[in-house]
Design an enzyme around this catalytic site. Structure first.
Site, PDB file in Angstrom:
ATOM      1  N   ARG A  46     -19.288  -7.211  46.884  1.00 42.39           N
ATOM      2  CA  ARG A  46     -19.681  -6.641  48.184  1.00 42.39           C
ATOM      3  C   ARG A  46     -19.123  -7.495  49.313  1.00 42.39           C
ATOM      4  O   ARG A  46     -18.651  -6.997  50.327  1.00 42.39           O
ATOM      5  CB  ARG A  46     -21.223  -6.519  48.307  1.00 42.39           C
ATOM      6  CG  ARG A  46     -21.683  -6.185  49.730  1.00 42.39           C
ATOM      7  CD  ARG A  46     -23.086  -5.597  49.836  1.00 42.39           C
ATOM      8  NE  ARG A  46     -24.072  -6.257  49.019  1.00 42.39           N
ATOM      9  CZ  ARG A  46     -24.574  -7.475  49.233  1.00 42.39           C
ATOM     10  NH1 ARG A  46     -24.182  -8.181  50.276  1.00 42.39           N
ATOM     11  NH2 ARG A  46     -25.474  -7.993  48.409  1.00 42.39           N
ATOM     12  N   ASP A 170     -10.763   6.093  67.259  1.00 43.66           N
ATOM     13  CA  ASP A 170     -10.641   6.699  65.931  1.00 43.66           C
ATOM     14  C   ASP A 170      -9.232   7.279  65.818  1.00 43.66           C
ATOM     15  O   ASP A 170      -8.900   8.277  66.465  1.00 43.66           O
ATOM     16  CB  ASP A 170     -11.720   7.779  65.779  1.00 43.66           C
ATOM     17  CG  ASP A 170     -11.740   8.399  64.385  1.00 43.66           C
ATOM     18  OD1 ASP A 170     -10.693   8.392  63.715  1.00 43.66           O
ATOM     19  OD2 ASP A 170     -12.805   8.913  63.985  1.00 43.66           O
TER      20      ASP A 170
HETATM   21  O1  P1T Z   1     -15.405  11.771  55.886  1.00 44.94           O
HETATM   22  P1  P1T Z   1     -15.292  10.335  56.263  1.00 44.94           P
HETATM   23  O2  P1T Z   1     -14.298   9.568  55.448  1.00 44.94           O
HETATM   24  O3  P1T Z   1     -16.621   9.659  56.332  1.00 44.94           O
HETATM   25  O4  P1T Z   1     -14.657  10.310  57.738  1.00 44.94           O
HETATM   26  C1  P1T Z   1     -15.327  10.792  58.859  1.00 44.94           C
HETATM   27  C2  P1T Z   1     -14.356  11.146  59.947  1.00 44.94           C
HETATM   28  C3  P1T Z   1     -14.127  10.247  60.969  1.00 44.94           C
HETATM   29  N1  P1T Z   1     -13.274  10.513  61.971  1.00 44.94           N
HETATM   30  C4  P1T Z   1     -12.584  11.667  62.013  1.00 44.94           C
HETATM   31  C5  P1T Z   1     -11.653  11.933  63.134  1.00 44.94           C
HETATM   32  C6  P1T Z   1     -12.756  12.624  60.993  1.00 44.94           C
HETATM   33  O5  P1T Z   1     -12.059  13.753  61.071  1.00 44.94           O
HETATM   34  C7  P1T Z   1     -13.664  12.348  59.936  1.00 44.94           C
HETATM   35  C8  P1T Z   1     -13.910  13.332  58.845  1.00 44.94           C
HETATM   36  N2  P1T Z   1     -13.452  14.608  59.100  1.00 44.94           N
HETATM   37  C9  P1T Z   1     -13.484  15.677  58.254  1.00 44.94           C
HETATM   38  C10 P1T Z   1     -14.049  15.646  57.037  1.00 44.94           C
HETATM   39  C11 P1T Z   1     -12.875  16.914  58.773  1.00 44.94           C
HETATM   40  O6  P1T Z   1     -12.599  17.844  58.007  1.00 44.94           O
HETATM   41  O7  P1T Z   1     -12.630  16.962  59.990  1.00 44.94           O
END
Ligand code: P1T
Length: 377
Positions: A46, A170
């Site tokens: 971890r 992001d």
């Molecule tokens: O699904 P995850 O790995 O937890 O990521 C979340 C996330 C974060 N930021 C952006 C811009 C994202 O598009 C996503 C996840 N998005 C999808 C699953 C989707 O289909 O838009």
């Protein structure tokens, strides 16, 4: 070294012990200590794992940052950034963003006393006037999910630094191949590595990159304390994906550009949202800030929801599924899928209309993709 070379080499030198050319999957929960407190840099997976470390170094290198941290999902990475805040703090977020991020801000953080204001980042005046004494974080997606708005990172970073507010970006939609937010003044970059970095729709993961030692120390503490770490196998899958990121992104972009141009001329289509189109309002900014436009686009179909249903049911190559960034083309209906957690009136205000369709354009042959769309429209 250039991007393509770093994607294959950084963090991934041949294994010192065996010479293995590919980073081994260190599938172990714990590490032997020679004596109490005497070890080879790893104690417990971890806290740290060599396969994860390779991924963390690789992602940091691609983003041009000093420090990388890997997480069990994109949302786990976002939660770790939220962990920089305390009760009473305030977040400003761009108003167009992944529904899961909105859900985290509204359903998990707001009850803890951390409030988020959503602003249209096309208007930097509204960003400046949303800043409060207690604003601790500005959260930006660019290009945004699902409307592909492009946010001027340099200007947002200027405002953030003037008020000593942390700016997190992001970068999931662009990937570091097309955009590196730290170069434009962001403090933190966040990824859902589930998407382009992994690239094959076979794993869930997240990552954070920063060049600030202080932020890194706090985020690293958060990673270990909260414990939302990815397993070594998942790290390995993302590492494997990263090696081909550059070649994949070029193909995604080429196909997306052709699909956007096709849809833009189609009589059944009302609006196409893709920053690569010359008539898109973000085209100039995207050219300045990004090295390409990516593989995501959205559009509105004439005929409302019945037309949406008819269209997605006819598609044979575009698969109806959440997620994006894999080699295969996906189609998504944001109002009921990725952005279902945003209240309908707010979706309407944002322009996430009932006839909005999102495509993650894959790297199949472009003629097959266009034929699939043509037949289904
Ligand atoms: O699904 P995850 O790995 O937890 O990521 C979340 C996330 C974060 N930021 C952006 C811009 C994202 O598009 C996503 C996840 N998005 C999808 C699953 C989707 O289909 O838009």
């Amino acid at each position: 070294m250039r991007f393509e070379t770093r994607a294959i080499r950084d963090g991934q030198e041949p294994d010192e012990l065996t010479g293995a050319v590919t980073v081994p999957v260190y599938q172990t929960s714990t590490f032997k200590q020679e004596a109490i407190g005497k070890h080879k840099g790893y104690e417990y997976s971890r806290t740290g794992n060599p396969t994860r470390k390779a991924l963390e170094e690789a992602v940091a290198s691609l983003e041009g940052g000093k420090y990388g941290l890997a997480f069990a999902s994109g949302m786990a990475a976002t939660s770790a950034v939220a962990g920089l805040l305390k009760t009473g703090d305030h977040i400003i977020a761009g108003d167009d963003l992944y529904g899961g991020t909105y859900r985290l801000f509204e359903k998990a953080l707001r009850p803890l006393g951390i409030e988020t204001s959503y602003v249209d980042l096309d208007d930097l005046g509204s960003l400046a006037s949303a800043i409060r004494q207690n604003t601790g974080l500005i959260w930006v997606e660019t290009p945004t999910n699902p409307l592909l708005k492009v946010v001027d990172l340099k200007n947002v970073a200027h405002i953030a630094s003037k008020h000593t507010i942390t700016l997190a970006v992001d970068n999931t939609f662009a990937s570091p191949y097309f955009q590196r937010p730290l170069e434009h003044g962001a403090d933190i970059v966040v990824h859902s590595t589930t998407k382009y970095l992994g690239g094959h729709s076979d794993t869930i993961g997240g990552a954070i990159v920063t060049s600030s030692k202080d932020l890194f120390k706090t985020l690293k503490f958060q990673q270990n304390a909260a414990g939302a770490v990815p397993g070594p196998w998942d790290c390995w899958l993302v590492l494997r994906g990263i090696k081909t990121l550059a070649v994949r992104m070029k193909e995604h972009q080429m196909n997306a550009m052709a699909v956007a141009a096709y849809l833009n001329e189609h009589p059944m289509i009302e609006n196409v949202y893709y920053p690569g189109l010359a008539d898109n309002k973000y085209n100039e900014l995207a050219k300045k800030q990004m090295d390409g436009f990516g593989g995501m686009l959205s559009f509105e179909i004439k005929g409302g929801f019945p037309a949406v249903e008819r269209f997605v049911s006819r598609l044979k190559i575009f698969t109806l599924a959440e997620s994006l960034g894999g080699v295969e083309s996906l189609v998504c209906y944001p109002p009921k899928m990725t952005h279902g957690s945003i209240p309908p009136e707010q979706r309407k205000r944002l322009g996430i209309n009932d006839n909005l369709i999102r495509l993650s354009v894959g790297i199949e042959h472009i003629d097959d993709l266009i034929e699939d769309l043509a037949r289904s429209l």
